[in-house]
Scaffold this motif. Structure first.
Motif, mmCIF file in Angstrom:
data_model
loop_
_atom_site.group_PDB
_atom_site.id
_atom_site.type_symbol
_atom_site.label_atom_id
_atom_site.label_comp_id
_atom_site.label_asym_id
_atom_site.label_seq_id
_atom_site.Cartn_x
_atom_site.Cartn_y
_atom_site.Cartn_z
ATOM 1 N N ASP A 105 -0.948 10.836 4.829
ATOM 2 C CA ASP A 105 -2.008 11.190 5.779
ATOM 3 C C ASP A 105 -1.915 10.349 7.056
ATOM 4 O OD1 ASP A 105 -3.021 13.102 4.070
ATOM 5 O OD2 ASP A 105 -4.577 11.804 3.233
ATOM 6 N N ILE A 106 -1.626 9.070 6.890
ATOM 7 C CA ILE A 106 -1.485 8.195 8.056
ATOM 8 C C ILE A 106 -0.270 8.606 8.877
ATOM 9 C CG2 ILE A 106 -1.007 5.827 8.808
ATOM 10 C CD1 ILE A 106 -2.609 4.914 6.317
ATOM 11 N N ALA A 107 0.845 8.848 8.202
ATOM 12 C CA ALA A 107 2.051 9.267 8.912
ATOM 13 C C ALA A 107 1.806 10.559 9.678
ATOM 14 C CB ALA A 107 3.203 9.439 7.925
ATOM 15 N N ALA A 108 1.103 11.495 9.065
ATOM 16 C CA ALA A 108 0.826 12.767 9.733
ATOM 17 C C ALA A 108 -0.033 12.569 10.977
ATOM 18 C CB ALA A 108 0.147 13.727 8.755
ATOM 19 N N PHE B 168 0.827 -1.201 0.000
ATOM 20 C CA PHE B 168 0.000 0.000 0.000
ATOM 21 C C PHE B 168 0.866 1.257 0.000
ATOM 22 C CE2 PHE B 168 -2.487 3.402 1.838
ATOM 23 C CZ PHE B 168 -3.757 3.228 1.297
ATOM 24 N N ILE B 169 1.931 1.249 0.804
ATOM 25 C CA ILE B 169 2.808 2.420 0.911
ATOM 26 C C ILE B 169 3.355 2.816 -0.454
ATOM 27 C CG2 ILE B 169 5.082 3.146 1.748
ATOM 28 C CD1 ILE B 169 4.395 1.676 4.390
ATOM 29 N N TYR B 170 3.763 1.845 -1.239
ATOM 30 C CA TYR B 170 4.347 2.153 -2.545
ATOM 31 C C TYR B 170 3.296 2.494 -3.596
ATOM 32 C CZ TYR B 170 8.989 0.914 -0.956
ATOM 33 O OH TYR B 170 10.191 0.908 -0.290
ATOM 34 N N ALA B 171 2.064 2.082 -3.379
ATOM 35 C CA ALA B 171 1.011 2.322 -4.363
ATOM 36 C C ALA B 171 0.213 3.594 -4.095
ATOM 37 C CB ALA B 171 0.058 1.123 -4.411
ATOM 38 N N HIS B 172 0.176 4.048 -2.850
ATOM 39 C CA HIS B 172 -0.752 5.132 -2.479
ATOM 40 C C HIS B 172 -0.059 6.133 -1.563
ATOM 41 C CE1 HIS B 172 -3.731 2.617 -4.331
ATOM 42 N NE2 HIS B 172 -3.423 1.633 -3.510
ATOM 43 N N PHE B 173 0.760 6.977 -2.202
ATOM 44 C CA PHE B 173 1.612 7.892 -1.459
ATOM 45 C C PHE B 173 0.820 8.880 -0.614
ATOM 46 C CE2 PHE B 173 3.936 11.970 -1.323
ATOM 47 C CZ PHE B 173 5.024 11.563 -0.538
#
Length: 338
Positions: A256-259, A246-251
């Motif tokens: 948003d999750i990291a924030a 998911f991380i590589y497909a949906h930057f």
């Protein structure tokens, strides 16, 4: 949110709906406790798996706790207050040298995502000789950045490099105040130093082919837990495989999750830090820890004195890394995304 519903909004529901229906229909979730060494951008796959419901869709209910350090996180598993831990995987062979039964089951950070930053923006990537005679800030011996820089000096036969040790978290103030010419740092400190202090990233350990891949941070547990909870363990590793893809497909959604997990950081810093991690292939493209990644970590661990010997029965790849769970997770996710 169920995985199929999540990806429908992204236009991928047709590929996932049928394959995920059985998984999503599980009625009862098995509780699983994961202890992380720190709240860290290096551990972003954990937060993605939690926020996007990948754990839930694999039939596990994950509770996240924080140990405050690698030793404490691994001790939580050994002591029974956690089922899995996330930290430098070297704690597993260290324990096995004393008769333990630890095991590495998945990669969380698959590259040595440490960077050299400096006031001088001249790249060092292909000209490390420019470090000769310079002062470089690292953490104290035997911590990671000390080990990385000391090993690099030995590997590249650099002369006249003086290491300036500061406690972890004080690298940027030390270089800004003029105590050294360069400093080793990880994200988000690297991006903060660039955005807030005008420094430059001049060297990436991950971009050095001698150092990549590298088992930098891993998901660890015990063989006893795997024997007693095979289905839950497989679910956890499969969820991490989903998160890494998911991380590589949906930057944008990943940012948003990291924030959300780092609310005190400006959003632009989070975005740039996540991008730097992705560009360095820090997050695993699949969660299998390879022998090369293990070799690269253990060679540094031996150099730093964190293990007694390598290779040995206690520290070998074959005795420390369970590949079956990650291989099955990769096959399952490959099938879902066809």
């Amino acid at each position: 949110m169920a995985v199929a519903r999540l990806f429908r909004s992204l236009g991928l529901a047709a590929a996932l709906a049928g394959a995920l229906s059985a998984t999503a229909a599980r009625a009862e979730e098995v509780p699983v406790r994961i202890n992380q060494a720190f709240q860290s951008l290096l551990y972003l796959p954990l937060y993605v798996a939690q926020e996007k419901g990948f754990f839930k869709d694999e039939g596990v209910k994950v509770t996240i706790s924080t140990g405050g350090g690698g030793a404490q996180s691994w001790a939580a598993v050994i002591g029974g207050s956690a089922d899995f831990s996330i930290q430098d995987p070297v704690f597993v062979p260290k324990t096995r040298e004393n008769g333990g039964d630890g095991v590495v089951v998945a990669g969380i950070q698959n590259a040595p995502t440490v960077f050299i930053i400096g006031k001088d923006g001249t790249s060092l990537q292909n000209n490390l000789a420019l470090l000769s005679g310079k002062r470089v800030i690292t953490s104290p011996q035997p911590d990671t950045t000390w080990a990385f820089m000391s090993y690099l000096i030995k590997q590249q036969k650099l002369e006249g490099v003086k290491l300036v040790n500061v406690s972890i978290g004080n690298e940027i103030p030390a270089i800004v105040s003029g105590r050294a010419d360069y400093a080793l740092a990880v994200e988000p400190q690297v991006t903060q130093s660039i955005v807030q202090n005008g420094l430059s990233s001049v060297y990436s350990f991950s971009a050095n082919p001698d150092w990549y891949p590298f088992a930098f941070s891993s998901l660890t547990t015990t063989k006893a837990y795997l024997e007693k909870n095979p289905q839950a363990a497989q679910g956890v590793i499969t969820a991490f495989e989903m998160a890494s893809r998911f991380i590589y497909a949906h930057f944008d959604e990943t940012v948003d999750i990291a924030a959300k997990y780092f609310p005190n950081l400006p959003k632009d810093v989070v975005r740039d830090a996540v991008k730097r991690e992705i560009d360095a292939r820090g997050y695993p493209e699949n969660v299998l820890v390879t022998k090369k990644a293990w070799d690269n970590n253990l060679n540094i661990a031996l150099f730093a004195g964190n293990v007694k010997a390598y290779p040995s029965d206690a520290t070998s790849y074959e005795n420390n890394v369970n590949t079956a769970l990650a291989e099955k997770a990769r096959a399952l996710v490959d099938a879902r995304l066809k």
